[in-house]
Design a protein around this motif. Structure first.
Motif, PDB file in Angstrom:
ATOM      1  N   TYR A   1    -122.357  -8.980   1.396  1.00 39.78           N
ATOM      2  CA  TYR A   1    -122.608  -8.556   2.770  1.00 39.78           C
ATOM      3  C   TYR A   1    -121.657  -9.212   3.772  1.00 39.78           C
ATOM      4  O   TYR A   1    -121.857  -9.109   4.973  1.00 39.78           O
ATOM      5  CB  TYR A   1    -124.062  -8.856   3.148  1.00 39.78           C
ATOM      6  CG  TYR A   1    -125.054  -7.873   2.561  1.00 39.78           C
ATOM      7  CD1 TYR A   1    -125.666  -6.923   3.362  1.00 39.78           C
ATOM      8  CD2 TYR A   1    -125.375  -7.893   1.206  1.00 39.78           C
ATOM      9  CE1 TYR A   1    -126.582  -6.025   2.841  1.00 39.78           C
ATOM     10  CE2 TYR A   1    -126.282  -6.998   0.668  1.00 39.78           C
ATOM     11  CZ  TYR A   1    -126.879  -6.068   1.485  1.00 39.78           C
ATOM     12  OH  TYR A   1    -127.776  -5.171   0.962  1.00 39.78           O
TER      13      TYR A   1
ATOM     14  N   LEU B   1    -122.254 -13.692  12.316  1.00 40.04           N
ATOM     15  CA  LEU B   1    -123.443 -14.365  11.831  1.00 40.04           C
ATOM     16  C   LEU B   1    -123.047 -15.666  11.148  1.00 40.04           C
ATOM     17  O   LEU B   1    -121.977 -15.764  10.556  1.00 40.04           O
ATOM     18  CB  LEU B   1    -124.178 -13.520  10.796  1.00 40.04           C
ATOM     19  CG  LEU B   1    -124.625 -12.129  11.164  1.00 40.04           C
ATOM     20  CD1 LEU B   1    -125.244 -11.461   9.954  1.00 40.04           C
ATOM     21  CD2 LEU B   1    -125.600 -12.175  12.306  1.00 40.04           C
TER      22      LEU B   1
ATOM     23  N   ASP C   1    -121.013  -8.831  12.859  1.00 40.90           N
ATOM     24  CA  ASP C   1    -120.099  -9.572  12.002  1.00 40.90           C
ATOM     25  C   ASP C   1    -120.072 -11.052  12.373  1.00 40.90           C
ATOM     26  O   ASP C   1    -119.435 -11.846  11.700  1.00 40.90           O
ATOM     27  CB  ASP C   1    -118.675  -9.018  12.130  1.00 40.90           C
ATOM     28  CG  ASP C   1    -118.556  -7.627  11.552  1.00 40.90           C
ATOM     29  OD1 ASP C   1    -119.327  -7.293  10.639  1.00 40.90           O
ATOM     30  OD2 ASP C   1    -117.686  -6.871  12.027  1.00 40.90           O
TER      31      ASP C   1
ATOM     32  N   SER D   1    -126.643  -8.372   9.041  1.00 43.87           N
ATOM     33  CA  SER D   1    -125.218  -8.249   8.708  1.00 43.87           C
ATOM     34  C   SER D   1    -124.730  -6.809   8.836  1.00 43.87           C
ATOM     35  O   SER D   1    -123.531  -6.574   8.986  1.00 43.87           O
ATOM     36  CB  SER D   1    -124.938  -8.782   7.307  1.00 43.87           C
ATOM     37  OG  SER D   1    -125.469  -7.924   6.317  1.00 43.87           O
TER      38      SER D   1
ATOM     39  N   VAL E   1    -121.145 -12.274   4.692  1.00 47.63           N
ATOM     40  CA  VAL E   1    -121.637 -13.385   5.500  1.00 47.63           C
ATOM     41  C   VAL E   1    -120.866 -14.620   5.030  1.00 47.63           C
ATOM     42  O   VAL E   1    -121.208 -15.240   4.032  1.00 47.63           O
ATOM     43  CB  VAL E   1    -123.161 -13.589   5.354  1.00 47.63           C
ATOM     44  CG1 VAL E   1    -123.631 -14.773   6.184  1.00 47.63           C
ATOM     45  CG2 VAL E   1    -123.901 -12.319   5.738  1.00 47.63           C
TER      46      VAL E   1
ATOM     47  N   LEU F   1    -124.971 -12.751  -0.095  1.00 47.01           N
ATOM     48  CA  LEU F   1    -124.264 -13.088   1.140  1.00 47.01           C
ATOM     49  C   LEU F   1    -122.777 -12.771   1.017  1.00 47.01           C
ATOM     50  O   LEU F   1    -122.145 -12.358   1.983  1.00 47.01           O
ATOM     51  CB  LEU F   1    -124.484 -14.555   1.499  1.00 47.01           C
ATOM     52  CG  LEU F   1    -125.914 -14.946   1.883  1.00 47.01           C
ATOM     53  CD1 LEU F   1    -126.010 -16.447   2.106  1.00 47.01           C
ATOM     54  CD2 LEU F   1    -126.386 -14.188   3.103  1.00 47.01           C
TER      55      LEU F   1
END
Length: 118
Positions: free
Chosen positions: A71, A35, A33, A29, A73, A68
């Motif tokens: 970060y 993911l 970007d 990550s 995600v 997550l």
């Protein structure tokens, strides 16, 4: 930039795959970007709340899935069929993930440059 899908299909605590997969997602990550994280099969068990891995002398990494959000995600998907097979359709999970059909997952995977499984 390359699109990367991370697929969790292994149960938690039996091996180190779940912890290593989470570490890989968090590390990636920082560089991308684009993911997505998928939980399929026994991998849906990674998100069950209230696990106590200390009983089997294992490290508790499950709560780290909450990172997550930190970060960024945001593409998180969970196989609705796997949830049903494990009786988890009404259970709260450690993170929010969009339940989708297995066929949809297969179609989505075709749009990724790399698929990494754990």
């Amino acid at each position: 930039m390359k699109k990367i899908a991370f697929v969790f299909h292994s149960p938690p605590h039996a091996t180190s795959k779940g912890r290593e997969g989470l570490d890989a997602v968090l590390a990636a990550s920082a560089y991308s970007d684009d993911l997505a994280v998928f939980f399929v099969g026994e991998g849906v068990l990674q998100l069950v709340t209230g696990q106590d891995p200390s009983v089997i002398l294992s490290r508790d990494y499950i709560s780290a899935f909450k990172l997550l959000d930190l970060y960024d995600v945001e593409q998180r998907y969970i196989c609705e069929q796997s949830l049903a097979e494990w009786g988890l359709t009404d259970e709260p999970l450690i993170i929010d993930a969009l339940p989708i059909a297995p066929q949809t997952i297969g179609v989505m995977w075709q749009s990724f440059d790399h698929i990494v499984t754990f």
